[in-house]
Structure formats: C-alpha cells, structure tokens
Design a protein around this motif. Structure first.
Motif, mmCIF file in Angstrom:
data_model
loop_
_atom_site.group_PDB
_atom_site.id
_atom_site.type_symbol
_atom_site.label_atom_id
_atom_site.label_comp_id
_atom_site.label_asym_id
_atom_site.label_seq_id
_atom_site.Cartn_x
_atom_site.Cartn_y
_atom_site.Cartn_z
ATOM 1 N N LYS A 242 8.422 -2.283 4.121
ATOM 2 C CA LYS A 242 8.761 -1.289 3.118
ATOM 3 C C LYS A 242 7.502 -0.671 2.518
ATOM 4 O O LYS A 242 6.408 -1.229 2.616
ATOM 5 N N LYS A 243 7.667 0.482 1.884
ATOM 6 C CA LYS A 243 6.532 1.164 1.257
ATOM 7 C C LYS A 243 5.859 0.246 0.231
ATOM 8 O O LYS A 243 4.640 0.221 0.121
ATOM 9 N N ARG A 244 6.657 -0.543 -0.485
ATOM 10 C CA ARG A 244 6.111 -1.473 -1.478
ATOM 11 C C ARG A 244 5.214 -2.528 -0.816
ATOM 12 O O ARG A 244 4.184 -2.914 -1.348
#
Length: 62
Positions: free
Chosen positions: A2-4
């Motif tokens: 994920k981007k996180r």
C-alpha cells in the motif's frame, strides 16, 4: 503493498539517498532531493514485483 507501506519505508531513508543502475548510470552522485525522486519512482517498480522480503542484518552507530 500500500501507499502507506511505501511512505513508511521511505521514512527510514536519508534525504540524499542515491541510486546507481549500472551500466546506465555509472555515477553514484547523490542528489539533495534523492529521497523524493525515489518516492516518485518506487510505484513504477512495484508493478513488476508482487512480493518483497528484507532482513536487517546489522546497525552501525558512529
């Protein structure tokens, strides 16, 4: 990934991180905003890879 997850990984890097891709980039010059370039380029490579594993072997303080 994920981007996180990408942002968490990049938070561990220094701002002047370098990237060298031999033989296309023979110089290992570090750019002041290398971390930003790496953050922008990471999603491109994630499209080609579906999993990743890493092991921290040592920490050297000094």
């Amino acid at each position: 990934m994920k981007k996180r997850d990408i942002q968490n990984y990049h938070s561990l890097l220094k701002d002047d991180i370098g990237h060298q891709h031999l033989p296309y980039s023979p110089s290992s010059i570090r750019e002041l905003n290398g971390k930003q370039y790496m953050l922008e380029g990471t999603p491109y490579y994630l499209g080609a890879h579906t999993e990743h594993a890493a092991t921290l072997k040592t920490i050297i303080v000094g």
